[in-house]
Design a protein around this motif. Structure first.
Motif, PDB file in Angstrom:
ATOM      1  N   THR A  47       0.825  -1.212   0.000  1.00 11.88           N
ATOM      2  CA  THR A  47       0.000   0.000   0.000  1.00 11.88           C
ATOM      3  C   THR A  47       0.858   1.261   0.000  1.00 11.88           C
ATOM      4  N   TRP A  48       2.046   1.191   0.644  1.00 10.63           N
ATOM      5  CA  TRP A  48       2.863   2.397   0.797  1.00 10.63           C
ATOM      6  C   TRP A  48       3.617   2.783  -0.469  1.00 10.63           C
ATOM      7  N   PRO A  49       4.265   1.862  -1.200  1.00 10.52           N
ATOM      8  CA  PRO A  49       4.868   2.276  -2.478  1.00 10.52           C
ATOM      9  C   PRO A  49       3.837   2.813  -3.472  1.00 10.52           C
ATOM     10  N   VAL A  50       2.643   2.209  -3.490  1.00  9.90           N
ATOM     11  CA  VAL A  50       1.606   2.705  -4.403  1.00  9.90           C
ATOM     12  C   VAL A  50       1.138   4.085  -3.945  1.00  9.90           C
ATOM     13  N   GLN A  51       1.047   4.284  -2.620  1.00  9.20           N
ATOM     14  CA  GLN A  51       0.682   5.599  -2.093  1.00  9.20           C
ATOM     15  C   GLN A  51       1.714   6.654  -2.499  1.00  9.20           C
ATOM     16  N   PHE A  52       2.979   6.276  -2.429  1.00 10.20           N
ATOM     17  CA  PHE A  52       4.053   7.191  -2.833  1.00 10.20           C
ATOM     18  C   PHE A  52       3.893   7.587  -4.298  1.00 10.20           C
ATOM     19  N   LEU A  53       3.629   6.617  -5.160  1.00  7.99           N
ATOM     20  CA  LEU A  53       3.469   6.891  -6.588  1.00  7.99           C
ATOM     21  C   LEU A  53       2.242   7.759  -6.838  1.00  7.99           C
ATOM     22  N   SER A  54       1.153   7.484  -6.124  1.00 14.27           N
ATOM     23  CA  SER A  54      -0.049   8.307  -6.250  1.00 14.27           C
ATOM     24  C   SER A  54       0.243   9.744  -5.863  1.00 14.27           C
ATOM     25  N   GLY A  55       0.982   9.935  -4.772  1.00 17.26           N
ATOM     26  CA  GLY A  55       1.340  11.284  -4.342  1.00 17.26           C
ATOM     27  C   GLY A  55       2.194  12.005  -5.371  1.00 17.26           C
ATOM     28  N   LEU A  56       3.096  11.278  -6.004  1.00 19.21           N
ATOM     29  CA  LEU A  56       3.969  11.872  -7.017  1.00 19.21           C
ATOM     30  C   LEU A  56       3.162  12.360  -8.214  1.00 19.21           C
ATOM     31  N   VAL A  57       2.217  11.537  -8.665  1.00 16.11           N
ATOM     32  CA  VAL A  57       1.391  11.912  -9.818  1.00 16.11           C
ATOM     33  C   VAL A  57       0.487  13.098  -9.471  1.00 16.11           C
ATOM     34  N   LEU A  58      -0.142  13.054  -8.290  1.00 17.26           N
ATOM     35  CA  LEU A  58      -1.051  14.132  -7.905  1.00 17.26           C
ATOM     36  C   LEU A  58      -0.295  15.435  -7.624  1.00 17.26           C
ATOM     37  N   PHE A  59       0.949  15.326  -7.186  1.00 16.70           N
ATOM     38  CA  PHE A  59       1.759  16.534  -7.030  1.00 16.70           C
ATOM     39  C   PHE A  59       1.868  17.239  -8.376  1.00 16.70           C
ATOM     40  N   GLY A  60       2.113  16.468  -9.425  1.00 21.03           N
ATOM     41  CA  GLY A  60       2.185  17.051 -10.760  1.00 21.03           C
ATOM     42  C   GLY A  60       0.871  17.656 -11.203  1.00 21.03           C
ATOM     43  N   ALA A  61      -0.245  17.049 -10.750  1.00 23.77           N
ATOM     44  CA  ALA A  61      -1.563  17.564 -11.129  1.00 23.77           C
ATOM     45  C   ALA A  61      -1.862  18.895 -10.449  1.00 23.77           C
ATOM     46  N   VAL A 109       5.391  10.564   4.390  1.00 19.74           N
ATOM     47  CA  VAL A 109       4.723   9.666   5.345  1.00 19.74           C
ATOM     48  C   VAL A 109       4.603   8.267   4.761  1.00 19.74           C
ATOM     49  N   ALA A 110       4.470   8.154   3.438  1.00 18.80           N
ATOM     50  CA  ALA A 110       4.415   6.835   2.807  1.00 18.80           C
ATOM     51  C   ALA A 110       5.713   6.075   3.046  1.00 18.80           C
ATOM     52  N   LEU A 111       6.828   6.776   3.000  1.00 18.16           N
ATOM     53  CA  LEU A 111       8.114   6.130   3.302  1.00 18.16           C
ATOM     54  C   LEU A 111       8.155   5.671   4.755  1.00 18.16           C
ATOM     55  N   TYR A 112       7.625   6.520   5.659  1.00 16.25           N
ATOM     56  CA  TYR A 112       7.564   6.143   7.077  1.00 16.25           C
ATOM     57  C   TYR A 112       6.645   4.938   7.278  1.00 16.25           C
ATOM     58  N   GLY A 113       5.484   4.959   6.606  1.00 14.53           N
ATOM     59  CA  GLY A 113       4.544   3.847   6.726  1.00 14.53           C
ATOM     60  C   GLY A 113       5.123   2.538   6.208  1.00 14.53           C
ATOM     61  N   GLN A 118       6.825  -2.697   7.539  1.00  9.04           N
ATOM     62  CA  GLN A 118       7.856  -3.726   7.356  1.00  9.04           C
ATOM     63  C   GLN A 118       8.315  -4.243   8.712  1.00  9.04           C
ATOM     64  N   ARG A 119       8.415  -3.337   9.670  1.00  8.90           N
ATOM     65  CA  ARG A 119       8.896  -3.701  10.997  1.00  8.90           C
ATOM     66  C   ARG A 119       7.838  -4.453  11.816  1.00  8.90           C
ATOM     67  N   ASP A 120       6.565  -4.076  11.632  1.00  6.90           N
ATOM     68  CA  ASP A 120       5.510  -4.595  12.505  1.00  6.90           C
ATOM     69  C   ASP A 120       4.647  -5.681  11.879  1.00  6.90           C
ATOM     70  N   ARG A 121       4.857  -6.009  10.603  1.00  4.24           N
ATOM     71  CA  ARG A 121       3.895  -6.891   9.952  1.00  4.24           C
ATOM     72  C   ARG A 121       3.880  -8.301  10.526  1.00  4.24           C
ATOM     73  N   ASP A 122       4.981  -8.751  11.138  1.00  2.00           N
ATOM     74  CA  ASP A 122       5.003 -10.096  11.714  1.00  2.00           C
ATOM     75  C   ASP A 122       4.236 -10.190  13.024  1.00  2.00           C
ATOM     76  N   LYS A 123       3.757  -9.041  13.526  1.00  2.00           N
ATOM     77  CA  LYS A 123       3.006  -9.051  14.773  1.00  2.00           C
ATOM     78  C   LYS A 123       1.563  -9.510  14.572  1.00  2.00           C
ATOM     79  N   ALA A 160      -1.959   7.573  11.558  1.00  2.00           N
ATOM     80  CA  ALA A 160      -2.773   6.550  12.223  1.00  2.00           C
ATOM     81  C   ALA A 160      -2.743   5.239  11.445  1.00  2.00           C
ATOM     82  N   GLN A 161      -2.747   5.326  10.115  1.00  2.00           N
ATOM     83  CA  GLN A 161      -2.660   4.122   9.293  1.00  2.00           C
ATOM     84  C   GLN A 161      -1.329   3.422   9.502  1.00  2.00           C
ATOM     85  N   ALA A 162      -0.242   4.195   9.537  1.00  2.00           N
ATOM     86  CA  ALA A 162       1.084   3.609   9.729  1.00  2.00           C
ATOM     87  C   ALA A 162       1.177   2.876  11.062  1.00  2.00           C
ATOM     88  N   LYS A 163       0.448   3.372  12.061  1.00  2.00           N
ATOM     89  CA  LYS A 163       0.438   2.756  13.381  1.00  2.00           C
ATOM     90  C   LYS A 163      -0.595   1.648  13.509  1.00  2.00           C
TER      91      LYS A 163
END
Length: 213
Positions: free
Chosen positions: A41-55, A73-77, A82-87, A147-150
């Motif tokens: 979800t986070w790499p796709v969010q990053f790409l979406s942000g990049l495209v919308l920035f251009g818009a 924030v997508a990079l942080y998420g 990655q760190r918490d997914r095994d929980k 909140a999503q990242a957490k």
């Protein structure tokens, strides 16, 4: 890349811009992946942000600036999940409700941040022609993504509150596809909210069962 800011087609009398359409389709994919708690979800969010920035760049400076923050924030998420997914019990991120102190902190940060950013936009009108709603969306998006990242269920509520202002603002500024697509966003948010809500209760159950009598 000028074609990205050109008209793709007309829908119900509204001119649909390529970058607005592509960015929001990626946003829909992001929301669906977030609902299923996939780290991608986070790499796709990053790409979406990049495209919308251009818009938005050059038209809605606050919204363009929001996309820069979205990418950060997508990079942080990405790092957090990655760190918490095994929980989680299925190898994905575990979800939960925020504590009252976390809710209070997020509400306080949202209120103070909105006032601060709105005052900045008011002092520098070139940054935004509509400072208060632009500031509300800018700060609300940061709070929702945090909140999503957490893994907090409150993430979905935050997105709904942002959308209540974001939809009419997008229509008013000619980004019609953003407005249309939020109908689908609304359905995904409600389904995602239900899934995370039920899952958070299941996650809490073992802890309650293991608590001392």
């Amino acid at each position: 890349m000028n074609w990205m800011n050109s008209e793709a087609f007309t829908l119900f009398g509204q001119h649909i811009i390529w970058s607005d359409m592509v960015g929001n389709i990626l946003g829909l994919i992001t929301l669906a992946l977030g609902w299923r708690r996939f780290v991608w979800t986070w790499p796709v969010q990053f790409l979406s942000g990049l495209v919308l920035f251009g818009a938005f760049y050059g038209h809605l400076t606050g919204s363009a600036g929001k996309q820069v923050v979205v990418m950060v924030v997508a990079l942080y998420g990405w790092w957090q999940w990655q760190r918490d997914r095994d929980k989680g019990d299925d190898g994905r991120i575990a979800v939960r409700f925020a504590t009252w102190s976390e809710r209070g902190a997020m509400l306080a940060a949202a209120a103070a941040g909105t006032v601060a950013v709105a005052l900045l936009f008011t002092a520098y009108p070139q940054l935004s022609w509509d400072p208060w709603p632009d500031a509300y969306i800018f700060v609300g998006t940061i709070v929702a993504m945090y909140a999503q990242a957490k893994g907090m269920v409150e993430f979905w509520f935050a997105w709904l509150l942002v959308d209540l202002v974001g939809v009419p603002l997008n229509f008013a500024n000619g980004y019609a596809f953003s407005g249309f697509v939020y109908v689908i966003y609304g359905a995904l948010v409600l389904w995602g909210m239900r899934d995370w809500w039920l899952r958070s209760r299941r996650n809490a159950q073992p802890a309650l069962e293991g608590a001392p009598a």
